[in-house]
Enzyme design. Structure first.
Site, PDB file in Angstrom:
ATOM      1  N   HIS A   1       6.073   6.881   6.077  1.00 14.74           N
ATOM      2  CA  HIS A   1       5.512   6.350   5.133  1.00 14.74           C
ATOM      3  C   HIS A   1       4.827   7.538   4.050  1.00 14.74           C
ATOM      4  O   HIS A   1       4.712   8.669   4.675  1.00 14.74           O
ATOM      5  CB  HIS A   1       4.516   5.399   5.328  1.00 14.74           C
ATOM      6  CG  HIS A   1       3.052   5.786   5.791  1.00 14.74           C
ATOM      7  ND1 HIS A   1       3.162   5.686   7.066  1.00 14.74           N
ATOM      8  CD2 HIS A   1       2.117   6.539   5.404  1.00 14.74           C
ATOM      9  CE1 HIS A   1       1.788   6.337   7.560  1.00 14.74           C
ATOM     10  NE2 HIS A   1       1.350   6.688   6.021  1.00 14.74           N
TER      11      HIS A   1
ATOM     12  N   HIS B   1       0.914  -1.241  -0.103  1.00  9.88           N
ATOM     13  CA  HIS B   1      -0.021   0.088   0.013  1.00  9.88           C
ATOM     14  C   HIS B   1       0.980   1.219  -0.027  1.00  9.88           C
ATOM     15  O   HIS B   1       0.346   2.287  -0.430  1.00  9.88           O
ATOM     16  CB  HIS B   1      -0.955   0.051   1.058  1.00  9.88           C
ATOM     17  CG  HIS B   1      -1.808  -1.121   1.217  1.00  9.88           C
ATOM     18  ND1 HIS B   1      -2.810  -1.258   0.214  1.00  9.88           N
ATOM     19  CD2 HIS B   1      -1.856  -2.103   2.340  1.00  9.88           C
ATOM     20  CE1 HIS B   1      -3.605  -2.484   0.540  1.00  9.88           C
ATOM     21  NE2 HIS B   1      -3.224  -2.805   1.598  1.00  9.88           N
TER      22      HIS B   1
ATOM     23  N   THR C   1      -5.549   6.582   8.079  1.00 17.96           N
ATOM     24  CA  THR C   1      -6.481   6.948   6.620  1.00 17.96           C
ATOM     25  C   THR C   1      -6.329   5.458   5.641  1.00 17.96           C
ATOM     26  O   THR C   1      -6.817   5.578   4.359  1.00 17.96           O
ATOM     27  CB  THR C   1      -5.447   7.817   5.732  1.00 17.96           C
ATOM     28  OG1 THR C   1      -4.133   7.350   5.516  1.00 17.96           O
ATOM     29  CG2 THR C   1      -5.368   9.219   6.740  1.00 17.96           C
TER      30      THR C   1
ATOM     31  N   HIS D   1       2.430   9.047   0.731  1.00 18.01           N
ATOM     32  CA  HIS D   1       1.206   9.003  -0.118  1.00 18.01           C
ATOM     33  C   HIS D   1       1.285   9.887  -1.341  1.00 18.01           C
ATOM     34  O   HIS D   1       1.612  11.139  -1.194  1.00 18.01           O
ATOM     35  CB  HIS D   1      -0.122   9.615   0.647  1.00 18.01           C
ATOM     36  CG  HIS D   1      -0.417   8.911   2.029  1.00 18.01           C
ATOM     37  ND1 HIS D   1      -1.329   7.592   1.876  1.00 18.01           N
ATOM     38  CD2 HIS D   1       0.040   9.072   3.097  1.00 18.01           C
ATOM     39  CE1 HIS D   1      -1.150   7.132   3.112  1.00 18.01           C
ATOM     40  NE2 HIS D   1      -0.782   7.963   3.925  1.00 18.01           N
TER      41      HIS D   1
HETATM   42 ZN    ZN Z   1      -0.524   7.952   5.776  1.00 22.47          ZN
END
Ligand code: ZN
Length: 248
Positions: free
Chosen positions: A113, A88, A198, A115
């Site tokens: 991480h 992901h 999220t 996005h």
């Molecule tokens: Zn995040």
């Protein structure tokens, strides 16, 4: 594919510390029939994705923000770690990266991480990439510092990360120790809001500190990330009258 999703969800649950892995076989995606519009219906464990009132990300209505004076106090340290592709996102998991003092409480860093495009927006403005720095306090509370990236100069601090983005379901050790403190923008002014994970299970009780000063990455670095993940951002959720706090 299935194993990959398991890892992402497992990490989310591990961060919540509730030891529940019942949903580890639930598959989710960023598009299609298992995409964000359907997360809440994929399983009971994901219900908050649909019914939650304090979901993240949001488009931060800066004109409604109320000022406070609780500066972020970084207390990070250099740490070894792993760069993980969980199917992901790319996650940098740090062994012992220190902590940040947020609103008077110490939050050890667990991982950060990325996005693309950025999940939060600021009065409608959207950046091409953001990082979420996930912290967990001793009592299990999660706090996330969000950092936006705009395209510009190469990001030297993150060079090792963007040069070593592992393929799906794999990880590589960080080539050298990493200090979150060296990654932060000079100004730590932020917008704070109460939100959620999220990604499924979209659990609430997560506090976000979204830094208003973006960092830069090169187009080549952005391309390298987008080669792994073309789109891994949840659409924005309603603010529902939440209080937004800002600090300079
Ligand atoms: Zn995040």
């Amino acid at each position: 594919m299935k194993t990959t999703k398991t890892l992402g969800i497992g990490i989310a649950f591990a961060l919540l510390g509730n030891g529940v892995f019942a949903s580890e076989h639930l598959h989710w995606e960023y598009a299609g029939k298992d995409g964000p519009a359907h997360w809440g219906a994929l399983g009971e464990e994901f219900a908050a994705c649909q019914t939650g009132r304090l979901q993240a990300p949001i488009d931060i209505p800066v004109q409604l923000a109320i000022r406070n004076d609780f500066p972020i106090r970084p207390g990070y340290q250099s740490s070894s770690g792993d760069i993980v592709n969980n199917g992901h996102t790319i996650q940098v998991v740090l062994a012992d990266g220190g902590s940040a003092n947020l609103s008077g409480q110490d939050y050890p860093i667990a991982q950060f991480h990325f996005h693309t495009p950025a999940e939060e927006r600021v009065s409608g403005k959207r950046y091409p990439l953001n990082a979420h720095l996930v912290h967990k306090s001793a009592d299990g509370t999660i706090a996330v510092i969000g950092i936006f990236f705009k395209v510009g100069a190469e990001n030297a601090v993150l060079k090792n990360v963007f040069l070593n983005l592992p393929a799906e379901e794999s990880s590589v050790p960080l080539p050298e120790k990493f200090d979150i403190g060296s990654m932060l923008p000079h100004a730590l002014s932020y917008y704070k809001y109460a939100g959620s994970l999220t990604t499924p299970p979209c659990s609430e009780g997560v506090t976000f500190y979204i830094l208003s000063t973006p960092l830069e990455i090169s187009q080549a670095q952005l391309n390298a990330f987008q080669k792994r993940f073309h789109l891994n951002a949840r659409p924005i959720k309603p603010v529902n009258g939440r209080m937004i706090v800002y600090s300079r």
